[in-house]
Scaffold this motif. Structure first.
Motif, PDB file in Angstrom:
ATOM      1  N   MET A 200      32.970  38.918  11.248  1.00 31.69           N
ATOM      2  CA  MET A 200      32.793  39.879  10.167  1.00 31.69           C
ATOM      3  C   MET A 200      31.872  39.414   9.041  1.00 31.69           C
ATOM      4  O   MET A 200      31.584  40.196   8.167  1.00 31.69           O
ATOM      5  CB  MET A 200      34.161  40.300   9.660  1.00 31.69           C
ATOM      6  N   PRO A 201      31.394  38.169   9.084  1.00 30.15           N
ATOM      7  CA  PRO A 201      30.445  37.809   8.009  1.00 30.15           C
ATOM      8  C   PRO A 201      29.191  38.689   8.076  1.00 30.15           C
ATOM      9  O   PRO A 201      28.822  39.165   9.150  1.00 30.15           O
ATOM     10  CB  PRO A 201      30.087  36.348   8.313  1.00 30.15           C
ATOM     11  N   ILE A 202      28.613  38.912   6.912  1.00 31.48           N
ATOM     12  CA  ILE A 202      27.405  39.727   6.811  1.00 31.48           C
ATOM     13  C   ILE A 202      26.293  38.850   6.254  1.00 31.48           C
ATOM     14  O   ILE A 202      26.422  38.320   5.153  1.00 31.48           O
ATOM     15  CB  ILE A 202      27.627  40.931   5.872  1.00 31.48           C
ATOM     16  N   ILE A 203      25.235  38.703   7.022  1.00 31.74           N
ATOM     17  CA  ILE A 203      24.074  37.943   6.566  1.00 31.74           C
ATOM     18  C   ILE A 203      23.015  38.953   6.166  1.00 31.74           C
ATOM     19  O   ILE A 203      22.532  39.714   6.998  1.00 31.74           O
ATOM     20  CB  ILE A 203      23.525  37.035   7.687  1.00 31.74           C
TER      21      ILE A 203
ATOM     22  N   ILE B  66      32.941  30.834  13.928  1.00 35.66           N
ATOM     23  CA  ILE B  66      33.299  32.254  14.024  1.00 35.66           C
ATOM     24  C   ILE B  66      32.492  32.821  15.199  1.00 35.66           C
ATOM     25  O   ILE B  66      31.311  32.503  15.342  1.00 35.66           O
ATOM     26  CB  ILE B  66      32.948  32.995  12.715  1.00 35.66           C
TER      27      ILE B  66
ATOM     28  N   GLN C 243      30.046  34.808  17.552  1.00 35.34           N
ATOM     29  CA  GLN C 243      28.815  35.562  17.272  1.00 35.34           C
ATOM     30  C   GLN C 243      29.058  37.060  17.166  1.00 35.34           C
ATOM     31  O   GLN C 243      28.427  37.744  16.376  1.00 35.34           O
ATOM     32  CB  GLN C 243      27.793  35.322  18.384  1.00 35.34           C
ATOM     33  N   SER C 244      29.980  37.559  17.984  1.00 35.19           N
ATOM     34  CA  SER C 244      30.206  39.007  18.031  1.00 35.19           C
ATOM     35  C   SER C 244      30.694  39.566  16.699  1.00 35.19           C
ATOM     36  O   SER C 244      30.628  40.771  16.470  1.00 35.19           O
ATOM     37  CB  SER C 244      31.221  39.335  19.127  1.00 35.19           C
ATOM     38  N   SER C 245      31.189  38.696  15.803  1.00 35.80           N
ATOM     39  CA  SER C 245      31.716  39.173  14.514  1.00 35.80           C
ATOM     40  C   SER C 245      30.646  39.314  13.433  1.00 35.80           C
ATOM     41  O   SER C 245      30.948  39.780  12.339  1.00 35.80           O
ATOM     42  CB  SER C 245      32.797  38.212  13.999  1.00 35.80           C
ATOM     43  N   PHE C 246      29.413  38.907  13.717  1.00 38.55           N
ATOM     44  CA  PHE C 246      28.390  38.874  12.673  1.00 38.55           C
ATOM     45  C   PHE C 246      27.561  40.160  12.603  1.00 38.55           C
ATOM     46  O   PHE C 246      27.235  40.755  13.633  1.00 38.55           O
ATOM     47  CB  PHE C 246      27.422  37.713  12.921  1.00 38.55           C
ATOM     48  N   THR C 247      27.225  40.533  11.392  1.00 37.38           N
ATOM     49  CA  THR C 247      26.228  41.573  11.139  1.00 37.38           C
ATOM     50  C   THR C 247      25.063  40.935  10.398  1.00 37.38           C
ATOM     51  O   THR C 247      25.277  40.158   9.464  1.00 37.38           O
ATOM     52  CB  THR C 247      26.811  42.705  10.264  1.00 37.38           C
ATOM     53  N   VAL C 248      23.846  41.251  10.824  1.00 38.89           N
ATOM     54  CA  VAL C 248      22.652  40.839  10.072  1.00 38.89           C
ATOM     55  C   VAL C 248      21.979  42.104   9.554  1.00 38.89           C
ATOM     56  O   VAL C 248      21.871  43.096  10.286  1.00 38.89           O
ATOM     57  CB  VAL C 248      21.669  40.050  10.950  1.00 38.89           C
TER      58      VAL C 248
END
Lengths: 70, 70, 70, 70, 70, 70
Positions: free
Chosen positions: C1-4, C33, C35-40
């Motif tokens: 879920m982190p947002i870059i 964490i 990879q599937s949880s990340f938004t860029v």
């Protein structure tokens, strides 16, 4: 994948949970994007970090309170 | 002058230092912009301030844990 | 879920794809964490909307170019 | 309705009040938008959450201090 | 004074108007803050500027479409 | 290293240059941080992407105009 960020002074645990649920439902209904694609992020900033119209927020809120009483 | 902001729940001191170094290196390499022009800003928000798919993040994470165990 | 989020002047299609892949990989590796949880999210702003040290970015960049030539 | 956000490490109560007043006045004067339409939001992030040029901000600041002394 | 920002790929004029009205109503109802204090800001970013799980959003969306068809 | 972001509907080239210069000067003076450490980022969003008090900004602005005329 839309991101709804909600900037405020503070919110209770109940309000946070309701904001997460209801803002997502509302936006998903309007946009026809599935609820599962939404992220909600609530950001709290202390009252002294906010200014409205060039004045500290706490002073603005006090003035509004006083006007109601008159 | 690009700004990389990293929004998360929290990160350790070691992770912060590594994110600053490695995200900058990675982006500088891809874009051919000098490393010295980059700013990285890590923003931490408590877990109860995040929602995924209209549900509080901590519930989502618990469900994922339980699914792994099954 | 982190947002870059990556704020820049502009990026090519190739750079965008590489930033999405590599910033996610880098941050997932550091934080453990998935990879599937990340938004860029890449945000482009025209050069005249940026200022560094109180001066428009395009002037700052021209000066740097000139210094290299000397 | 413009929103001025000021991201920093930290600011004192006096600095916050002055930033709210003066950033609003300055921007209202330049844009001819009435002061009453502005919001200022100051966001503080601990020093270890900032990186400049791929290095932690506190190290960058220490190096600058040392260079001045030489 | 809360600020609701809605980051998406794009929204139609009707969706924008509905998001402004309904997100404000929803949040005002939950928080008991008057509707007049809210700002909504919709930010559109082209699809190639979004990545999910380290992959470009348009590829992710195509895969989801294909899975539905199977 | 502070970052001043200015979210608005739009600004002219002259206003952008003045905002970059003057917001930086103002903030540097208040905080005693050197001007060279500041970044200003102006973000423009079309008028239909803004809502105030649950209503589209352009309607709010028209009403204000009409009230002045009365």
């Amino acid at each position: 994948m839309p991101i709804i960020s909600y900037e405020c002074v503070r919110a209770t645990a109940e309000q946070k949970q309701a904001l997460i649920e209801e803002l997502t439902k509302t936006a998903a209904h309007i946009t026809a994007i599935p609820q599962s694609s939404f992220t909600v992020l609530i950001k709290e900033n202390p009252v002294e970090n906010w200014g409205i119209g060039g004045r500290p927020l706490d002073q603005v809120l006090k003035d509004r309170e006083n006007q109601k009483r008159v």
